[in-house]
Design an enzyme around this catalytic site. Structure first.
Site, short mmCIF file in Angstrom:
data_model
loop_
_atom_site.label_atom_id
_atom_site.label_comp_id
_atom_site.label_asym_id
_atom_site.label_seq_id
_atom_site.Cartn_x
_atom_site.Cartn_y
_atom_site.Cartn_z
N HIS A 131 -4.66 1.02 8.27
CA HIS A 131 -5.11 0.87 6.88
C HIS A 131 -6.58 0.46 6.81
O HIS A 131 -6.97 -0.58 7.31
CB HIS A 131 -4.26 -0.19 6.15
CG HIS A 131 -4.68 -0.38 4.73
ND1 HIS A 131 -4.07 0.26 3.68
CD2 HIS A 131 -5.70 -1.10 4.19
CE1 HIS A 131 -4.67 -0.07 2.55
NE2 HIS A 131 -5.66 -0.90 2.83
N ASP A 158 -0.19 16.60 -1.55
CA ASP A 158 -0.46 15.75 -2.70
C ASP A 158 0.63 15.96 -3.76
O ASP A 158 1.07 17.08 -4.00
CB ASP A 158 -1.84 16.11 -3.28
CG ASP A 158 -2.35 15.04 -4.24
OD1 ASP A 158 -3.29 14.33 -3.88
OD2 ASP A 158 -1.79 14.93 -5.36
N HIS A 173 -8.92 14.56 0.89
CA HIS A 173 -8.24 15.66 0.21
C HIS A 173 -8.71 16.96 0.87
O HIS A 173 -9.93 17.19 0.97
CB HIS A 173 -8.64 15.73 -1.26
CG HIS A 173 -8.26 14.55 -2.10
ND1 HIS A 173 -7.19 14.55 -2.97
CD2 HIS A 173 -8.81 13.32 -2.22
CE1 HIS A 173 -7.12 13.39 -3.60
NE2 HIS A 173 -8.09 12.61 -3.16
N HIS A 191 -8.31 8.35 2.35
CA HIS A 191 -7.67 9.66 2.43
C HIS A 191 -8.70 10.75 2.21
O HIS A 191 -9.62 10.61 1.39
CB HIS A 191 -6.51 9.80 1.44
CG HIS A 191 -6.82 9.39 0.03
ND1 HIS A 191 -6.91 8.07 -0.36
CD2 HIS A 191 -7.08 10.13 -1.08
CE1 HIS A 191 -7.20 8.02 -1.66
NE2 HIS A 191 -7.31 9.27 -2.11
N ASN A 216 -12.55 10.35 -2.31
CA ASN A 216 -13.01 9.48 -3.39
C ASN A 216 -13.11 8.06 -2.87
O ASN A 216 -12.19 7.55 -2.24
CB ASN A 216 -12.03 9.56 -4.57
CG ASN A 216 -12.04 10.93 -5.23
OD1 ASN A 216 -13.11 11.53 -5.39
ND2 ASN A 216 -10.88 11.43 -5.59
N CYS A 241 0.87 -1.18 0.00
CA CYS A 241 0.00 0.00 0.00
C CYS A 241 0.90 1.23 0.00
O CYS A 241 1.72 1.42 0.91
CB CYS A 241 -0.94 0.02 1.21
SG CYS A 241 -1.76 1.62 1.41
N CYS A 301 0.58 3.38 3.16
CA CYS A 301 1.22 2.75 4.33
C CYS A 301 2.73 2.95 4.25
O CYS A 301 3.38 3.20 5.28
CB CYS A 301 0.88 1.27 4.40
SG CYS A 301 -0.81 0.92 4.96
N HIS A 348 -6.25 3.43 0.16
CA HIS A 348 -6.05 3.67 1.60
C HIS A 348 -6.84 4.95 1.86
O HIS A 348 -6.59 5.98 1.21
CB HIS A 348 -4.55 3.85 1.89
CG HIS A 348 -4.21 4.07 3.33
ND1 HIS A 348 -3.25 3.31 4.00
CD2 HIS A 348 -4.66 4.97 4.24
CE1 HIS A 348 -3.15 3.74 5.25
NE2 HIS A 348 -3.99 4.75 5.42
P1 DGP Z 1 -7.54 9.52 -5.25
O1 DGP Z 1 -7.68 9.69 -6.71
O2 DGP Z 1 -8.68 10.19 -4.47
O3 DGP Z 1 -7.32 8.07 -4.84
O4 DGP Z 1 -6.26 10.36 -4.85
C1 DGP Z 1 -4.98 9.84 -4.71
C2 DGP Z 1 -4.08 11.03 -4.60
O5 DGP Z 1 -2.82 10.57 -4.16
C3 DGP Z 1 -3.83 11.77 -5.91
O6 DGP Z 1 -4.34 13.09 -5.80
C4 DGP Z 1 -2.32 11.80 -6.07
C5 DGP Z 1 -1.82 11.38 -4.72
N1 DGP Z 1 -0.62 10.58 -4.76
C6 DGP Z 1 -0.44 9.42 -5.46
N2 DGP Z 1 0.80 8.94 -5.25
C7 DGP Z 1 1.42 9.82 -4.40
C8 DGP Z 1 2.71 9.86 -3.80
O7 DGP Z 1 3.57 8.98 -4.01
N3 DGP Z 1 2.98 10.91 -3.00
C9 DGP Z 1 2.06 11.89 -2.75
N4 DGP Z 1 2.44 12.89 -1.95
N5 DGP Z 1 0.83 11.88 -3.28
C10 DGP Z 1 0.51 10.85 -4.09
#
Ligand code: DGP
Length: 114
Positions: A47, A31, A102, A100, A87, A5, A8, A98
């Site tokens: 998780h 992000d 925003h 989250h 989402n 993950c 994680c 996992h």
């Molecule tokens: P969602 O589409 O709601 O599952 O959003 C996942 C978010 O995670 C997306 O806006 C980009 C962010 N994201 C993906 N990989 C990484 C990462 O390695 N580091 C960071 N800081 N954000 C990430």
């Protein structure tokens, strides 16, 4: 912790992130692909896949997640407002499985959400 993950691994520090907040239950970081001047992700340290599973978290962790949103919004000076999005599942295009939240802000956001 869930093997394989991404978030994680971020909590563990195996993948670098720009931390903005941490407590016993939550971790928050910027992000990688910001959609607004402030785009922070808040995640539980335990998780669970998404909002559909939030009841698997202990009550304290659920409360901490939302308390963290308020603390981060204050720290990021989002007094003019902000949006919180989570989402959940394929219709919402959830890409990281996992839970989250925003936090988006720092400019006037669109009137429509989708
Ligand atoms: P969602 O589409 O709601 O599952 O959003 C996942 C978010 O995670 C997306 O806006 C980009 C962010 N994201 C993906 N990989 C990484 C990462 O390695 N580091 C960071 N800081 N954000 C990430």
């Amino acid at each position: 912790m869930m093997e394989n993950c991404l978030f994680c691994k971020i909590i563990k520090g195996d993948i670098p992130s720009t931390k903005v907040y941490e407590d016993e239950y939550c971790y928050a970081f910027r992000d990688i692909n910001p959609q607004a001047p402030v785009h922070v992700l808040v995640i539980p340290k335990i998780h669970v896949a998404n909002m559909a599973e939030i009841s698997l978290l202990p009550q304290e962790a659920q409360t901490a997640l939302f308390a963290a949103v308020k603390k981060i919004a204050e720290a990021e000076k989002l007094e003019k407002g902000f949006r919180v999005v989570s989402n959940c599942g394929p219709h919402a295009c959830q890409s990281v499985h996992h839970l989250h939240l925003h936090i988006l802000g720092g400019r006037q956001l669109a009137e429509t959400m989708v």
